[in-house]
Design a protein around this motif. Structure first.
Motif, short mmCIF file in Angstrom:
data_model
loop_
_atom_site.label_atom_id
_atom_site.label_comp_id
_atom_site.label_asym_id
_atom_site.label_seq_id
_atom_site.Cartn_x
_atom_site.Cartn_y
_atom_site.Cartn_z
N GLN A 148 26.48 70.49 11.89
CA GLN A 148 27.57 71.36 11.43
C GLN A 148 28.42 71.88 12.59
O GLN A 148 28.83 73.03 12.62
CB GLN A 148 27.00 72.54 10.63
N ALA A 149 28.70 71.01 13.55
CA ALA A 149 29.44 71.41 14.75
C ALA A 149 30.93 71.53 14.46
O ALA A 149 31.55 70.61 13.94
CB ALA A 149 29.20 70.41 15.87
N THR A 150 31.51 72.66 14.82
CA THR A 150 32.95 72.86 14.69
C THR A 150 33.65 72.73 16.04
O THR A 150 34.88 72.71 16.10
CB THR A 150 33.25 74.25 14.09
N ASP A 151 32.89 72.65 17.11
CA ASP A 151 33.46 72.43 18.44
C ASP A 151 32.36 71.86 19.34
O ASP A 151 31.22 72.31 19.27
CB ASP A 151 34.00 73.75 19.03
N VAL A 152 32.73 70.88 20.15
CA VAL A 152 31.76 70.22 21.04
C VAL A 152 32.34 70.19 22.44
O VAL A 152 33.43 69.67 22.67
CB VAL A 152 31.46 68.78 20.58
N ASP A 156 28.65 69.10 32.78
CA ASP A 156 27.50 68.92 33.67
C ASP A 156 26.23 68.51 32.90
O ASP A 156 25.13 69.02 33.15
CB ASP A 156 27.23 70.20 34.47
N GLY A 157 26.40 67.59 31.95
CA GLY A 157 25.25 67.10 31.20
C GLY A 157 24.70 68.06 30.18
O GLY A 157 23.62 67.83 29.61
N GLN A 158 25.44 69.14 29.91
CA GLN A 158 24.98 70.14 28.95
C GLN A 158 25.97 70.22 27.79
O GLN A 158 27.19 70.28 27.99
CB GLN A 158 24.89 71.52 29.62
N LEU A 159 25.47 70.19 26.58
CA LEU A 159 26.31 70.31 25.40
C LEU A 159 26.36 71.74 24.93
O LEU A 159 25.32 72.40 24.76
CB LEU A 159 25.75 69.44 24.26
N ASP A 160 27.56 72.25 24.71
CA ASP A 160 27.76 73.57 24.10
C ASP A 160 28.46 73.34 22.77
O ASP A 160 29.56 72.76 22.73
CB ASP A 160 28.59 74.48 25.00
N VAL A 161 27.85 73.79 21.71
CA VAL A 161 28.36 73.51 20.37
C VAL A 161 28.52 74.80 19.58
O VAL A 161 27.62 75.64 19.55
CB VAL A 161 27.40 72.55 19.63
N ASP A 162 29.67 74.95 18.94
CA ASP A 162 29.86 75.98 17.94
C ASP A 162 29.50 75.36 16.60
O ASP A 162 29.92 74.23 16.29
CB ASP A 162 31.32 76.46 17.90
N ARG A 168 27.16 82.32 8.90
CA ARG A 168 27.14 82.72 10.31
C ARG A 168 27.71 81.62 11.21
O ARG A 168 27.56 80.44 10.95
CB ARG A 168 25.70 83.01 10.75
N PHE A 169 28.37 82.05 12.27
CA PHE A 169 28.84 81.15 13.31
C PHE A 169 27.91 81.28 14.50
O PHE A 169 27.61 82.39 14.94
CB PHE A 169 30.28 81.49 13.71
N GLN A 170 27.44 80.17 15.01
CA GLN A 170 26.47 80.18 16.10
C GLN A 170 26.98 79.36 17.28
O GLN A 170 27.77 78.44 17.12
CB GLN A 170 25.13 79.59 15.63
N LYS A 171 26.52 79.73 18.46
CA LYS A 171 26.77 78.94 19.67
C LYS A 171 25.42 78.46 20.17
O LYS A 171 24.52 79.27 20.43
CB LYS A 171 27.47 79.79 20.74
N VAL A 172 25.25 77.15 20.25
CA VAL A 172 23.98 76.57 20.68
C VAL A 172 24.22 75.58 21.81
O VAL A 172 25.33 75.04 21.96
CB VAL A 172 23.25 75.87 19.51
N SER A 173 23.21 75.34 22.61
CA SER A 173 23.32 74.42 23.74
C SER A 173 22.12 73.49 23.76
O SER A 173 21.02 73.83 23.28
CB SER A 173 23.40 75.19 25.06
#
Length: 261
Positions: A148-152, A156-162, A168-173
């Protein structure tokens, strides 16, 4: 880095869906699923960010006609295409689909020297609409699933996803590798121009079967059996209420009877 984008050949929503004698959906008229254009756009944006360091591959599973989905993905901007097709995959359920796609992803990965890879998918397919395959593929690959990613964003090899979870809106890595299911809110897919369409004709496409993945027909036997299928009944004519002075009351009574109040 290698980005593998899963795309699917689905029935055109503009046409009437029909069921064949084998109780399966007739797929003679198909297109690249619109929801699959969003992960493809996300892959191309990452590629543009890192220039030539990123290779974008489009992977589909389906009958011979599904090659049209790969062709469209190449026109949009994918570097190469892969098409898994085998009669044993007809009417595949989500269990079979995830088994076959996991093996296919590993096959595609074997064609690249990059150790880092990212799998991008749509939020769901327009025909099945289960939204379960991305998480199953991630589990079989043994890597994180970000759905359910709204932004990707990749840095530096790390994914930050909204992402969206209920209300709820979450930020996960998560570190690479990972599977990310991208929603239709993530971006605005680009359309191929004439130059891109002509350029796509020179891009390589690899077609392969289950045997080339080392899978037997028994390994992808569906867990769900279709017993019957029939067209939906014709829609009944609606009730017309003429305004003779009591139209408001009749409308309220109708809505109440239908449980809409």
């Amino acid at each position: 880095m290698h980005i593998i984008t899963l795309v699917k050949w689905v029935p055109d929503a503009q046409l009437e869906r029909q069921i064949g004698e084998d109780r399966r959906l007739i797929r003679s008229e198909g297109i690249l699923g619109e929801l699959d254009e969003h992960p493809l756009e996300a892959a191309l944006q990452i590629k543009e960010q890192y220039d030539t360091e990123v290779r974008v591959s489009a992977l589909t599973m389906g009958p011979p006609g599904a090659s049209a989905a790969v062709k469209k993905a190449l026109q949009i901007g994918a570097d190469d295409g892969f098409h898994l097709t085998d009669e044993a995959l007809q009417a595949a359920d989500i269990w079979t689909t995830s088994v076959a796609l996991t093996a296919a992803i590993n096959f595609v990965r074997s064609t690249a020297s990059d150790s880092d890879f990212l799998v991008l998918t749509g939020m769901a397919s327009e025909d099945g609409e289960t939204a379960a395959v991305p998480a199953q593929v991630a589990a079989r690959l043994g890597i994180p699933a970000l759905t359910q990613a709204t932004d990707v964003v990749l840095k530096d090899g790390q994914l930050d996803v909204d992402r969206i979870s209920g209300r709820r809106f979450q930020k996960v890595s998560a570190p690479l590798p990972a599977v990310v299911a991208v929603t239709d809110q993530a971006n605005e897919p680009r359309y191929p121009n004439f130059r891109a369409i002509m350029k796509a004709k020179k891009k390589p496409t690899t077609t392969f079967s289950l045997a080339e993945l080392g899978l037997t027909h028994y390994a992808v036997e569906s867990k769900v059996s279709l017993l019957a299928a029939e067209p939906r009944p014709e829609r009944e004519a609606g009730e017309i209420i003429h305004d003779d002075g009591a139209a408001g009351q009749k409308t309220v009574e109708f809505l109440s009877k239908e449980g809409l109040l």
